[in-house]
Scaffold this active site. Structure first.
Site, PDB file in Angstrom:
ATOM      1  N   GLU B  50       0.607  -1.182  -0.225  1.00  0.00           N
ATOM      2  CA  GLU B  50       0.006   0.122  -0.166  1.00  0.00           C
ATOM      3  C   GLU B  50       0.833   1.163  -0.068  1.00  0.00           C
ATOM      4  O   GLU B  50       0.332   2.034  -0.567  1.00  0.00           O
ATOM      5  CB  GLU B  50      -0.766   0.056   1.481  1.00  0.00           C
ATOM      6  N   PHE B 112     -11.754  -7.824  13.090  1.00  0.00           N
ATOM      7  CA  PHE B 112     -10.598  -8.231  12.368  1.00  0.00           C
ATOM      8  C   PHE B 112     -10.467  -7.045  11.351  1.00  0.00           C
ATOM      9  O   PHE B 112     -11.194  -6.458  10.465  1.00  0.00           O
ATOM     10  CB  PHE B 112     -10.818  -9.529  11.499  1.00  0.00           C
ATOM     11  N   GLN B 113      -8.868  -6.761  11.115  1.00  0.00           N
ATOM     12  CA  GLN B 113      -8.537  -5.744  10.289  1.00  0.00           C
ATOM     13  C   GLN B 113      -9.159  -4.385  10.381  1.00  0.00           C
ATOM     14  O   GLN B 113      -9.280  -3.530   9.458  1.00  0.00           O
ATOM     15  CB  GLN B 113      -8.519  -6.088   8.858  1.00  0.00           C
ATOM     16  N   LYS B 162     -17.693  -1.349   4.845  1.00  0.00           N
ATOM     17  CA  LYS B 162     -18.110  -2.528   3.893  1.00  0.00           C
ATOM     18  C   LYS B 162     -19.579  -2.247   3.610  1.00  0.00           C
ATOM     19  O   LYS B 162     -19.852  -2.516   2.308  1.00  0.00           O
ATOM     20  CB  LYS B 162     -17.759  -3.870   4.645  1.00  0.00           C
ATOM     21  N   MET B 479      24.257   9.406   3.097  1.00  0.00           N
ATOM     22  CA  MET B 479      24.115  10.778   3.573  1.00  0.00           C
ATOM     23  C   MET B 479      24.508  10.503   5.002  1.00  0.00           C
ATOM     24  O   MET B 479      25.029  11.184   5.732  1.00  0.00           O
ATOM     25  CB  MET B 479      22.853  11.386   3.450  1.00  0.00           C
TER      26      MET B 479
END
Lengths: 174, 591
Positions: B50, B112-113, B162, B479
């Site tokens: 993502e 969940f999630q 959802k 760096m």
């Protein structure tokens, strides 16, 4: 310097969090915060007491204006204003102290709003100095519990002779 | 007309003119992906992470000027896209991120999630929404795009549970938006603009300091007119590269921590700083109390909070850069002042002296290790006719690219400035390539950064996005190593990356093309080879591991206190021992 800032916001969930996040995320102080609905049920008014030098206050006002759910920001300190706070003070009272407690309440034009055999709950309303003075005087009697509302403030209407319109800080800096 | 939430989502995106969407499915967004699967108007680019989707949306937005769109699932899908949201917020990139959420009746139940998507993203988005009713979806999407693109652009998140995606609701796409708490100012205040004109006429040592805002507001033409009209030298921030042609005589190049000598000296000694769409970031100002001590400051910016946040401003102009510059140019033309250019002759003499004293340069002995600057320079020389889009990661290679890849047009430069997100380059380049299939898109990366989003090479292959990635490989977080040399007596704490992976084999594992250069004489060949290849390419270029990036303003230093070369007291560290390579392979670090 201490400033009282009035913030008109959308009355939606998450708005308080947006404003509070802004203060914590940028390291600004909130001394007191008061939120309540306005005449228009879709709008809430937050009264925030904060402190900082002019540059910080300017940033706070600008940052608040930047929040999309904020409709209007007024730095109350820009003009004359009236401020009030309310405190509910529950004090422990022995028999011999009860008269003294009532005297102090009277001096500060407070009210006893609840009473039991060995306690009074006193309501004091006024500016911060008055509320704090009352607390200080009641302290020796034994304060059991103390609740304060935090401050609310409103600009004074300009008097006829010394008319200075309160300066509103609008969304855009003109 | 009754549509499901998922269909409303699709129709709304079509109304917004969305052509490409970057995303990755998951349980609660399956319905939306299912609808997207059955249509041809919007291309769905499946990413491998993502974070990749978020940076691709950013790259798309920066290259096109249109909003980038990403769609990810709830919980980990959302948390993985937080970095791109913060990155976009810092760099004012308009992206709209749609996240799935558990069904409304489960919100708050630790389902969940489930994650508190709006709570997590509140401090890192310009605005965010949780849609609780399918009938609000179209209006919300309209507002999301409007907020992302207007005023100072930024990321907006829309959280769609959802059941909202599944339920049916009325679809009518709103034609306009009005949000009472949000009215960005576009027109600058005329009185202030007049003050600016007077200050410009009076100034003997003025400088223009341009930021990324000039690019977002498409103000490059107005900026050119302004600079040429007034003959004032132009400094650019990292974000502004391309807003003004780097090869133009008035350009002093990039300013700030690794900016050019002339640009930093000029801003320090100027008597008038004209800040245009810039925000006085600490990487630009150096020690803020000593920033341009003698100068008046004119500041043009659409965001009032940028003005007087870090430095004192004498002439604040809140407004859109393009609109304000138009007005400013018109007023300047109406009040010509020939003297102002004449009186700046000594200033230009001084600037030209600075330019010749320390030009941006490097030395590449033919038999020595490849210098990173040489790679960038050759890449620039061999591709400049193709007008490439250049994405970078973050670190030494980014600064070398900013210094040596001369850009003459806006929206060619994709880099993470404010947040400094390593792993930004490859996905951002892919996002730009998805928008412009026929153009040359380069990604200049470090061996450290590329490994942060390496998985998106799969996206490049599957979605046929032939980005050419050049890895400036010094086997270090370069760096970090440079700072350790300069400020930590050469102790290379966790900055050595060793000799793995083999990037050529890595490219082959993705079925992409891989090339390697280890000698100066091979650099041109691999660049040409890469340009000839149709597929995505990874080019591994073994460079001098100990090259440092100069000029450099040390953290907390003022702009005129630049370090121009390795200081004599600098203590170089021990060469770290490789834990994986055999004797023969472990030669990359021996200079």
């Amino acid at each position: 310097m201490e400033h009282i800032i009035s913030v008109l916001v959308e009355n939606k969930f998450g708005v308080l969090s947006r404003v509070v996040n802004l203060f914590s995320g940028r390291g600004y102080n909130i001394e007191t915060l008061c939120v309540a609905p306005t005449m228009d049920p879709s709008i809430s008014l937050m009264t925030i007491v904060t402190s900082g030098d002019d540059r910080i206050i300017e940033q706070i006002v600008k940052q608040l204006n930047k929040v999309i759910d904020v409709i209007k920001v007024v730095d109350i300190n820009e003009s004359e204003f009236v401020e009030r706070e309310m405190a509910l003070i529950k004090i422990h009272t022995r028999q011999e102290d009860r008269a003294e407690a009532l005297r102090i309440t009277d001096i500060f034009r407070g009210k006893v709003v609840d009473s039991s055999q060995n306690s009074y709950t006193i309501e004091i309303t006024g500016d911060v100095k008055k509320v704090e003075a009352a607390i200080n005087l009641l302290q020796p009697l034994g304060i059991k519990e103390l609740v304060r509302t935090g401050r609310v403030a409103i600009p004074r209407e300009p008097a006829r002779t010394t008319a200075t319109q309160p300066k509103r800080i609008l969304k855009e800096e003109k | 007309m009754k549509l499901t939430g998922a269909e409303i989502f699709l129709e709304s995106l079509k109304q917004e003119g969305v052509k490409t969407l970057f995303g990755l499915p998951g349980g609660v967004v399956l319905k939306i992906f299912d609808v997207l699967h059955q249509q041809k108007d919007i291309e769905v680019i499946l990413t491998r992470h993502e974070q990749g989707a978020g940076h691709m949306a950013e790259g798309y937005a920066k290259a096109t000027g249109k909003p980038g769109v990403a769609l990810v699932t709830s919980g980990p899908g959302m948390t993985n896209i937080v970095t791109p949201l913060v990155d976009a917020y810092m760099d004012s990139v308009p992206i709209v991120v749609f996240t799935g959420q558990v069904p409304t009746q489960l919100i708050g139940n630790d389902a969940f999630q489930e994650a508190d998507n709006v709570g997590i993203s509140r401090p890192c988005t310009k605005y965010n929404f949780l849609v609780k009713d399918v009938n609000d979806l179209a209006q919300t999407i309209k507002e999301a795009f409007y907020i992302a693109m207007s005023g100072r652009p930024g990321p907006v998140l829309v959280d769609i549970p959802k059941d909202v995606a599944m339920n049916k609701g009325d679809f009518r796409y709103p034609q306009s938006v009005s949000i009472r708490g949000y009215n960005p100012t576009y027109e600058g205040n005329k009185w202030q603009i007049k003050q600016a004109v007077e200050a410009i006429h009076k100034a003997k040592k003025p400088i223009i300091y341009v930021g990324g805002g000039a690019i977002f507001s498409n103000a490059h033409e107005e900026l050119m007119e302004f600079a040429e009209l007034t003959q004032i030298p132009v400094d650019m921030t990292l974000m502004a590269l391309g807003a003004f042609p780097a090869t133009h005589n008035l350009s002093l190049g990039m300013m700030g921590m690794h900016g050019s000598y002339a640009s930093n000296m000029a801003v320090h000694y100027s008597d008038l700083v004209i800040a245009i769409g810039s925000r006085f970031d600490d990487r630009v100002t150096g020690k803020v109390s000593e920033f341009c001590p003698e100068a008046k400051v004119i500041h043009i910016d659409i965001d009032p909070t940028s003005i007087r946040k870090n430095v004192h401003v004498d002439v604040p102009i809140v407004g859109d850069v393009k609109t304000v510059l138009r007005e400013l140019n018109a007023m300047l033309k109406a009040t010509p002042n020939g003297n102002s250019i004449e009186q700046r002759r000594p200033w230009w003499n001084q600037i030209n002296e600075w330019r010749t004293k320390h030009p941006m340069g490097y030395v590449q002995p033919p038999d020595a290790k490849i210098k990173p600057q040489y790679v960038i320079d050759r890449l620039y020389q061999l591709t400049k006719d193709k007008d490439p889009i250049v994405a970078t990661d973050v670190g030494q290679h980014q600064m070398f690219a900013a210094q040596h890849f001369l850009l003459n047009k806006p929206r060619r430069w994709l880099t993470s400035g404010g947040l400094g997100t390593m792993g930004f380059g490859l996905p951002a380049a892919l996002g730009a390539q998805a928008a412009f299939r026929d153009r040359l898109v380069l990604c200049i990366a470090g061996d450290g950064s590329i490994q942060m989003n390496m998985q998106e090479m799969a996206t490049a292959m599957i979605s046929k996005l032939p980005v050419k990635t050049f890895i400036i490989n010094n086997h270090f977080h370069g760096m970090v190593r440079q700072w350790q040399d300069l400020f930590y007596e050469g102790r290379y704490a966790s900055s050595y990356l060793d000799t793995v992976p083999d990037f050529v084999k890595m490219a082959e594992a993705f079925n992409a093309a891989g090339f390697r250069a280890t000698k100066v004489s091979e650099v041109d060949d691999v660049i040409k080879e890469a340009l000839k290849t149709d597929k995505p390419v990874l080019v591994d270029i073994e460079v001098d591991a100990y090259e440092n990036c100069y000029p450099m303003i040390p953290a907390g230093g003022a702009n005129h206190e630049m370090i121009l070369e390795d200081p004599p007291e600098m203590k170089r560290g021990e060469k770290p021992a490789s834990k994986v390579a055999g004797e023969d392979k472990d030669t990359v670090l021996t200079a």
